[in-house]
Every structure is written in structure tokens, then in C-alpha cells.
Design a protein around this motif. Structure first.
Motif, PDB file in Angstrom:
ATOM      1  N   SER A  26       1.167  -1.107   0.071  1.00 43.27           N
ATOM      2  CA  SER A  26       0.213  -0.090   0.140  1.00 43.27           C
ATOM      3  C   SER A  26       0.753   1.362  -0.318  1.00 43.27           C
ATOM      4  O   SER A  26       0.665   1.955  -0.492  1.00 43.27           O
ATOM      5  CB  SER A  26      -0.854   0.098   1.294  1.00 43.27           C
ATOM      6  OG  SER A  26      -0.269   0.070   2.453  1.00 43.27           O
ATOM      7  N   LYS A  86      -6.083  -3.688   3.176  1.00 41.54           N
ATOM      8  CA  LYS A  86      -6.458  -3.092   3.107  1.00 41.54           C
ATOM      9  C   LYS A  86      -6.384  -1.537   2.069  1.00 41.54           C
ATOM     10  O   LYS A  86      -6.752  -0.875   1.744  1.00 41.54           O
ATOM     11  CB  LYS A  86      -5.841  -1.481   4.542  1.00 41.54           C
ATOM     12  CG  LYS A  86      -5.732  -0.613   4.652  1.00 41.54           C
ATOM     13  CD  LYS A  86      -5.280   0.072   5.943  1.00 41.54           C
ATOM     14  CE  LYS A  86      -3.909   0.544   4.736  1.00 41.54           C
ATOM     15  NZ  LYS A  86      -2.909   1.175   6.621  1.00 41.54           N
ATOM     16  N   PHE A 110      -9.235  -0.694  -0.223  1.00 39.28           N
ATOM     17  CA  PHE A 110     -10.064   0.689   0.721  1.00 39.28           C
ATOM     18  C   PHE A 110      -9.328   1.884   0.753  1.00 39.28           C
ATOM     19  O   PHE A 110     -10.386   2.919   1.000  1.00 39.28           O
ATOM     20  CB  PHE A 110     -10.141   0.302   1.980  1.00 39.28           C
ATOM     21  CG  PHE A 110     -11.051  -1.211   1.885  1.00 39.28           C
ATOM     22  CD1 PHE A 110     -13.039  -0.813   1.883  1.00 39.28           C
ATOM     23  CD2 PHE A 110     -10.940  -2.686   2.067  1.00 39.28           C
ATOM     24  CE1 PHE A 110     -13.446  -2.721   2.281  1.00 39.28           C
ATOM     25  CE2 PHE A 110     -11.367  -3.716   2.156  1.00 39.28           C
ATOM     26  CZ  PHE A 110     -12.772  -3.518   2.012  1.00 39.28           C
ATOM     27  N   ASN A 164      -9.884   3.000  -3.893  1.00 43.13           N
ATOM     28  CA  ASN A 164     -10.932   2.778  -4.516  1.00 43.13           C
ATOM     29  C   ASN A 164     -11.797   4.141  -3.908  1.00 43.13           C
ATOM     30  O   ASN A 164     -12.219   3.769  -2.521  1.00 43.13           O
ATOM     31  CB  ASN A 164     -11.274   1.650  -4.728  1.00 43.13           C
ATOM     32  CG  ASN A 164     -12.951   1.216  -5.803  1.00 43.13           C
ATOM     33  OD1 ASN A 164     -14.066   1.894  -4.926  1.00 43.13           O
ATOM     34  ND2 ASN A 164     -12.783   0.833  -6.353  1.00 43.13           N
ATOM     35  N   LEU A 218     -14.753   2.761  -1.953  1.00 48.23           N
ATOM     36  CA  LEU A 218     -14.977   2.164  -0.846  1.00 48.23           C
ATOM     37  C   LEU A 218     -14.382   2.927  -0.012  1.00 48.23           C
ATOM     38  O   LEU A 218     -14.542   2.592   1.300  1.00 48.23           O
ATOM     39  CB  LEU A 218     -13.984   1.042  -0.910  1.00 48.23           C
ATOM     40  CG  LEU A 218     -14.058  -0.529  -2.164  1.00 48.23           C
ATOM     41  CD1 LEU A 218     -13.388  -1.273  -2.407  1.00 48.23           C
ATOM     42  CD2 LEU A 218     -15.829  -0.683  -1.611  1.00 48.23           C
ATOM     43  N   ARG A 219     -13.794   4.205  -0.231  1.00 47.06           N
ATOM     44  CA  ARG A 219     -12.821   4.727   1.114  1.00 47.06           C
ATOM     45  C   ARG A 219     -13.655   5.446   1.370  1.00 47.06           C
ATOM     46  O   ARG A 219     -13.796   5.065   2.364  1.00 47.06           O
ATOM     47  CB  ARG A 219     -11.792   5.057  -0.366  1.00 47.06           C
ATOM     48  CG  ARG A 219     -11.133   6.719   1.058  1.00 47.06           C
ATOM     49  CD  ARG A 219     -10.151   6.950   0.322  1.00 47.06           C
ATOM     50  NE  ARG A 219     -10.547   7.857  -0.547  1.00 47.06           N
ATOM     51  CZ  ARG A 219     -10.087   7.819  -1.779  1.00 47.06           C
ATOM     52  NH1 ARG A 219      -9.153   7.165  -2.228  1.00 47.06           N
ATOM     53  NH2 ARG A 219     -10.425   8.980  -2.552  1.00 47.06           N
ATOM     54  N   VAL A 264     -15.845   3.854   3.774  1.00 46.34           N
ATOM     55  CA  VAL A 264     -15.054   3.382   5.066  1.00 46.34           C
ATOM     56  C   VAL A 264     -15.387   4.588   5.209  1.00 46.34           C
ATOM     57  O   VAL A 264     -15.769   4.408   7.071  1.00 46.34           O
ATOM     58  CB  VAL A 264     -13.572   3.136   4.580  1.00 46.34           C
ATOM     59  CG1 VAL A 264     -12.994   3.176   5.846  1.00 46.34           C
ATOM     60  CG2 VAL A 264     -13.949   1.567   4.651  1.00 46.34           C
ATOM     61  N   SER A 303     -18.525   5.082   7.278  1.00 44.28           N
ATOM     62  CA  SER A 303     -18.975   4.252   8.553  1.00 44.28           C
ATOM     63  C   SER A 303     -18.538   4.555   9.869  1.00 44.28           C
ATOM     64  O   SER A 303     -18.981   4.284  11.344  1.00 44.28           O
ATOM     65  CB  SER A 303     -18.114   2.491   7.996  1.00 44.28           C
ATOM     66  OG  SER A 303     -16.726   2.447   7.954  1.00 44.28           O
TER      67      SER A 303
END
Length: 81
Positions: A5, A55, A58, A61, A64-65, A68, A71
Motif C-alpha cells: 500500500s 487494506k 479501501f 478505490n 470503498l474509501r 469506510v 461508516s
């Protein structure tokens, strides 16, 4: 060993090399034992790298980020003083 990452690698490589040197110095004659002990002693490093691989989508993308972030997963809670 390189983090997928962040492309960080020097700290993982140095830690891995330190562990390998430690394992080799303990038992120079038994190559199979060296391999097994190195595998076991680097479990922590490999676990960290696996979690970074998990990870990565997330982080990069956009959809997806955004999920997250909305959330609140891993949100830092303020400690009342």
C-alpha cells in the motif's frame, strides 16, 4: 518484504534481515531448522503485510474509501478530560 500500500520496504527488510541473522547464528548446521524458525519468527511481519494488502483496495478505490469514511470504522474517539 515491501508494503504494497505504501511501497515501504526498508524497515521490513531490515527487520527481516535481523531475524534471519539471529536464526542463522543460533544454528548454522541445520538448514531446515533455519528455514522453519525464520518462517515462524517472521509471522508478525508477514501478518502486517497481509493486512496492508487487504487494506489497499479501501485506500485507493474511491467508492470503498468513501464507504469506510462514512461508516466511522476506526474512528478515533476523544477521551473526556
Amino acid at each position: 518484504m515491501i508494503s504494497p500500500s505504501s511501497l515501504e520496504g526498508i524497515s521490513y527488510s531490515m527487520e527481516s534481515a535481523r531475524i534471519l541473522a539471529e536464526v542463522i547464528n543460533k544454528d548454522l548446521k541445520n538448514i531446515a531448522n533455519i528455514t522453519n524458525r525464520y518462517f515462524i519468527k517472521t509471522l508478525g511481519i508477514r501478518k502486517k503485510l497481509f493486512l496492508k494488502i487487504f487494506k489497499m483496495p479501501f485506500m485507493y478505490n474511491k467508492f470503498l474509501r468513501k464507504l469506510v469514511m462514512k461508516s466511522g470504522i476506526k474512528a478515533i474517539k476523544k477521551i473526556p478530560r
